[in-house]
Design a protein around this motif. Structure first.
Motif, mmCIF file in Angstrom:
data_model
loop_
_atom_site.group_PDB
_atom_site.id
_atom_site.type_symbol
_atom_site.label_atom_id
_atom_site.label_comp_id
_atom_site.label_asym_id
_atom_site.label_seq_id
_atom_site.Cartn_x
_atom_site.Cartn_y
_atom_site.Cartn_z
ATOM 1 N N LEU A 1 0.691 -1.165 -0.273
ATOM 2 C CA LEU A 1 -0.201 0.241 -0.364
ATOM 3 C C LEU A 1 0.778 1.404 0.182
ATOM 4 O O LEU A 1 0.590 2.175 -0.650
ATOM 5 C CB LEU A 1 -0.879 0.111 1.052
ATOM 6 C CG LEU A 1 -2.101 -1.026 0.831
ATOM 7 C CD1 LEU A 1 -2.833 -1.487 2.223
ATOM 8 C CD2 LEU A 1 -3.047 0.445 0.272
ATOM 9 N N ILE B 1 -2.139 5.997 -6.646
ATOM 10 C CA ILE B 1 -3.177 6.081 -6.303
ATOM 11 C C ILE B 1 -4.130 7.310 -7.761
ATOM 12 O O ILE B 1 -5.392 6.970 -7.946
ATOM 13 C CB ILE B 1 -3.395 6.890 -4.785
ATOM 14 C CG1 ILE B 1 -4.905 6.690 -4.643
ATOM 15 C CG2 ILE B 1 -3.348 8.118 -5.140
ATOM 16 C CD1 ILE B 1 -5.155 7.501 -3.008
ATOM 17 N N GLU B 2 -4.000 8.267 -7.998
ATOM 18 C CA GLU B 2 -4.808 9.335 -9.096
ATOM 19 C C GLU B 2 -5.055 8.142 -10.460
ATOM 20 O O GLU B 2 -5.912 7.461 -10.871
ATOM 21 C CB GLU B 2 -4.341 10.265 -9.147
ATOM 22 C CG GLU B 2 -4.120 11.087 -8.249
ATOM 23 C CD GLU B 2 -3.571 12.078 -8.791
ATOM 24 O OE1 GLU B 2 -4.530 12.578 -9.570
ATOM 25 O OE2 GLU B 2 -3.680 13.478 -7.977
ATOM 26 N N PRO C 1 -5.641 2.569 -9.450
ATOM 27 C CA PRO C 1 -6.270 2.735 -8.133
ATOM 28 C C PRO C 1 -6.296 1.216 -7.244
ATOM 29 O O PRO C 1 -6.668 1.159 -6.278
ATOM 30 C CB PRO C 1 -8.101 3.410 -8.122
ATOM 31 C CG PRO C 1 -7.838 3.083 -9.492
ATOM 32 C CD PRO C 1 -6.983 3.861 -10.124
ATOM 33 N N VAL D 1 -4.330 0.330 -4.384
ATOM 34 C CA VAL D 1 -4.993 0.214 -3.509
ATOM 35 C C VAL D 1 -6.071 -0.487 -3.405
ATOM 36 O O VAL D 1 -5.989 -0.538 -1.542
ATOM 37 C CB VAL D 1 -5.385 1.258 -3.377
ATOM 38 C CG1 VAL D 1 -5.530 2.159 -1.746
ATOM 39 C CG2 VAL D 1 -3.653 2.558 -4.131
ATOM 40 N N TRP D 2 -6.583 -0.854 -4.323
ATOM 41 C CA TRP D 2 -7.519 -1.829 -3.512
ATOM 42 C C TRP D 2 -7.681 -3.021 -2.892
ATOM 43 O O TRP D 2 -7.716 -3.517 -1.595
ATOM 44 C CB TRP D 2 -8.213 -1.617 -4.733
ATOM 45 C CG TRP D 2 -10.079 -0.678 -4.868
ATOM 46 C CD1 TRP D 2 -9.808 0.191 -6.220
ATOM 47 C CD2 TRP D 2 -10.638 0.043 -3.843
ATOM 48 N NE1 TRP D 2 -10.346 1.275 -6.303
ATOM 49 C CE2 TRP D 2 -10.757 0.791 -4.646
ATOM 50 C CE3 TRP D 2 -10.866 -0.639 -2.754
ATOM 51 C CZ2 TRP D 2 -11.929 1.840 -4.440
ATOM 52 C CZ3 TRP D 2 -11.554 0.718 -2.320
ATOM 53 C CH2 TRP D 2 -11.978 1.746 -2.636
ATOM 54 N N GLY E 1 -5.300 -3.493 0.618
ATOM 55 C CA GLY E 1 -6.657 -3.189 1.316
ATOM 56 C C GLY E 1 -7.842 -4.044 1.692
ATOM 57 O O GLY E 1 -7.801 -4.670 2.203
#
Lengths: 302, 314
Positions: free
Chosen positions: A256, A263-264, A267, A270-271, A274
């Protein structure tokens, strides 16, 4: 739900009138949420253990041409900025996260139970010293302690060692169980069977081992389970801050951390890690709740 | 009441002192010479000696601790090694950002948590009750750094509703508030579940009391009974929780501050730990601990003051 549960419990007691163990097992099996959690947790553990055989790629194999590819047929969870397969890294990350979670849970439970039993059973100055120590340890904000501690052990961590993390997380995790166990021991100490053992001239060690500890098994199991979830959260937090397990060893937290910069545009990076954390922690908590309902009637939810 | 207040204040002082001692011991357990850690291996012996003297590092540890405590009481938290600025000023610069963020986070938790808990207690087993239950279980499993990242991803990147980074234009209050919404939500979300569950349990208990049945029997409107009579009593335990919550939020803001690149105490502590700038860490942590204790103290006193049952038992 509650009706069917008590039905099953009634059947269990009817079939074998005196088997408490069987009743507890039936209660556990009848807990749908807990069983779903248990199956998923076991699946996670299996995939962590068998990661080298299950993983489609080498976790550290770079493949620059397909970097940041997004989820595709070849790379189910996409690739990161260096073209490493994310699904593979998630599997290997589970090894570290679950490994640390379980080690911390066992160690902190061991410390907590020892402190709690000694304080509760012996009383006197032993109790005052141990419980004041617990109070002081509870006052320290865990996050700040972990950040400072991990920074101090940075040279060991960057050498790839995992034990400093296990040590640090254990230091902030043993207090709750110590308090719970002490409370239970205080109550147990006054019970007739302990009195009887004492009257028969049993030594303290024997009373603790034969009369006290067996009655704590339920509560210890429940706390052990929940401690796994807490430890996984703390480890991923530290790794996310760059203070935990160091790259290239993958963990959900440091995946992460490196995903943060993308992130932009990407994505999915990040998913997935997490979600891995959230699902694992939820399932472990479900198992813990299920165990609590089955093993520990005093804390049973209404 | 006054004796109780005095006792609690005394306890608070003892707690802060213990925390201070623990922190001091922890920071001085770092292996190696503090002077070369602070100045780096290439500093000349003269510079090292001057530094050691200025920071009282040549004194025994107990004396150092005494000096630190003495200075801290007068409001002097020492000097930053690198910039030679006063630590008190550095901390005071960052403090308002963290307090505002924690308060706003608490605001989200109160705005969402109390009505959710209240409504789900009024209508147990409705879909709202189920959703609330799910939220309270779910928020425990999501670590707060993940809440920050995901809310940034959803509301700023995917939906584009809110700004991504920073604390906003210093002169523009509207812009600052605009930049505050999302970090505050990320900070407060974990507490929505806690608050909702607590309010729900406490409402269910209060709704069964005789005076509420009497109120129903008088034919008072639902709204009056629920909000004016039941909620007023049911809210009391939440005050204590909000006190504890605010203290936790103060140290919990660190993720929101790092991820949203906002200034604040948490980010200050994290950055200074990374730079091994321990005098600043020491000051910042002391201020955090003191705030934590003060807030918990105020919450306890407020409960004692508002709840006649507690007041009389003192």
């Amino acid at each position: 739900m509650s009706a069917s549960r008590s039905d099953i419990a009634a059947q269990a007691t009817a079939a074998r009138p005196f088997s408490e163990r069987r009743e507890k097992l039936m209660l556990l099996l009848a807990n749908r949420q807990g069983m779903v959690g248990l199956v998923l947790v076991l699946a996670f553990f299996a995939s962590a253990i068998f990661a080298p055989w299950l993983a489609p790629y080498d976790p550290n194999a770079l493949d620059i041409p397909v970097r940041l590819s997004g989820p595709t047929w070849d790379h189910w969870a996409g690739t990161d900025s260096l073209g490493r397969d994310q699904f593979t890294r998630l599997l290997y990350g589970a090894r570290v996260s679950l490994g640390i979670g379980v080690s911390v849970a066992f160690l902190s439970t061991l410390i907590g139970v020892t402190v709690g039993v000694l304080a509760g059973f012996l009383g006197g100055w032993v109790e005052s010293v141990l419980m004041r120590l617990t109070d002081i340890a509870l006052m320290v904000p865990p996050l700040i302690f972990l950040i400072i501690g991990a920074r101090m052990m940075q040279d060991k961590l960057s050498g790839g060692a995992i034990w400093p993390l296990i040590f640090l997380v254990t230091v902030v995790s043993w207090m709750t169980i110590a308090r719970v166990i002490r409370g239970q021991v205080l109550a147990l100490r006054e019970r007739e069977f302990v009195e009887a053992a004492r009257a028969l001239g049993a030594k303290k060690r024997r009373i603790i081992g034969r009369a006290i500890l067996p009655n704590l098994i339920g509560i210890i199991t429940v706390n052990l389970t929940i401690a796994v979830a807490g430890a996984i959260l703390l480890e991923s937090t530290l790794s996310f801050l760059g203070l935990g397990v160091q790259v290239p060893t993958p963990t959900w937290g440091n995946m992460l951390d490196s995903a943060k910069s993308f992130i932009e545009t990407e994505p999915y990076l990040v998913w997935f890690p997490g979600l891995a954390i959230v699902i694992t922690v939820l399932c472990v908590n479900f198992v813990g709740d299920g165990l609590r309902d089955a093993l520990d009637p005093t804390q049973r939810k209404t | 009441m006054w004796i109780y207040a005095l006792k609690r204040c005394g306890l608070a002082v003892v707690i802060v002192f213990c925390a201070l001692a623990a922190l001091f011991a922890l920071l001085h357990m770092i292996p190696g010479d503090p002077v070369s850690i602070a100045l780096g291996p290439r500093a000349t012996p003269e510079v090292q000696a001057r530094y050691a003297e200025k920071m009282h590092l040549d004194e025994p540890l107990v004396v150092q601790f005494g000096i630190f405590v003495g200075n801290a009481i007068t409001g002097d938290l020492g000097m930053d090694v690198f910039s030679e600025r006063s630590v008190t000023l550095i901390v005071l610069d960052q403090l308002p950002f963290t307090i505002v963020l924690a308060l706003a986070g608490l605001g989200w938790a109160v705005i969402l948590g109390i009505p959710l808990g209240c409504l789900s207690a009024v209508r147990p087993n409705s879909w709202l009750d189920r959703v609330t239950g799910l939220v309270s279980v779910g928020t425990i499993a999501v670590p707060s750094f993940l809440v920050s990242i995901w809310s940034l991803l959803v509301f700023s990147v995917m939906l584009g509703w809110l700004p991504v980074l920073g604390a906003g234009d210093p002169g523009d209050l509207g812009d600052q508030i605009y930049h505050l919404i999302l970090p505050a939500f990320a900070v407060g979300l974990g507490w929505v579940g806690y608050l909702a569950r607590l309010v729900r349990a406490s409402m269910l208990e209060v709704m069964g009391e005789n005076y509420i049945r009497a109120a129903w029997a008088f034919g008072l409107p639902r709204r009056t009974v629920v909000y004016r009579y039941a909620l007023k009593v049911a809210i009391l335990p939440t005050i204590t929780l909000i006190g504890i919550g605010f203290g936790n939020l103060l140290s919990g803001t660190v993720f929101a501050e790092i991820i949203f690149s906002r200034p604040g105490l948490g980010k200050l502590i994290f950055d200074m730990v990374m730079n091994r700038n321990f005098p600043v860490v020491q000051g910042a942590v002391l201020v955090t601990a003191a705030l934590y204790v003060v807030v918990a103290l105020v919450a306890d006193l407020v409960v004692a003051w508002t709840d006649p049952r507690v007041r009389e038992s003192l």
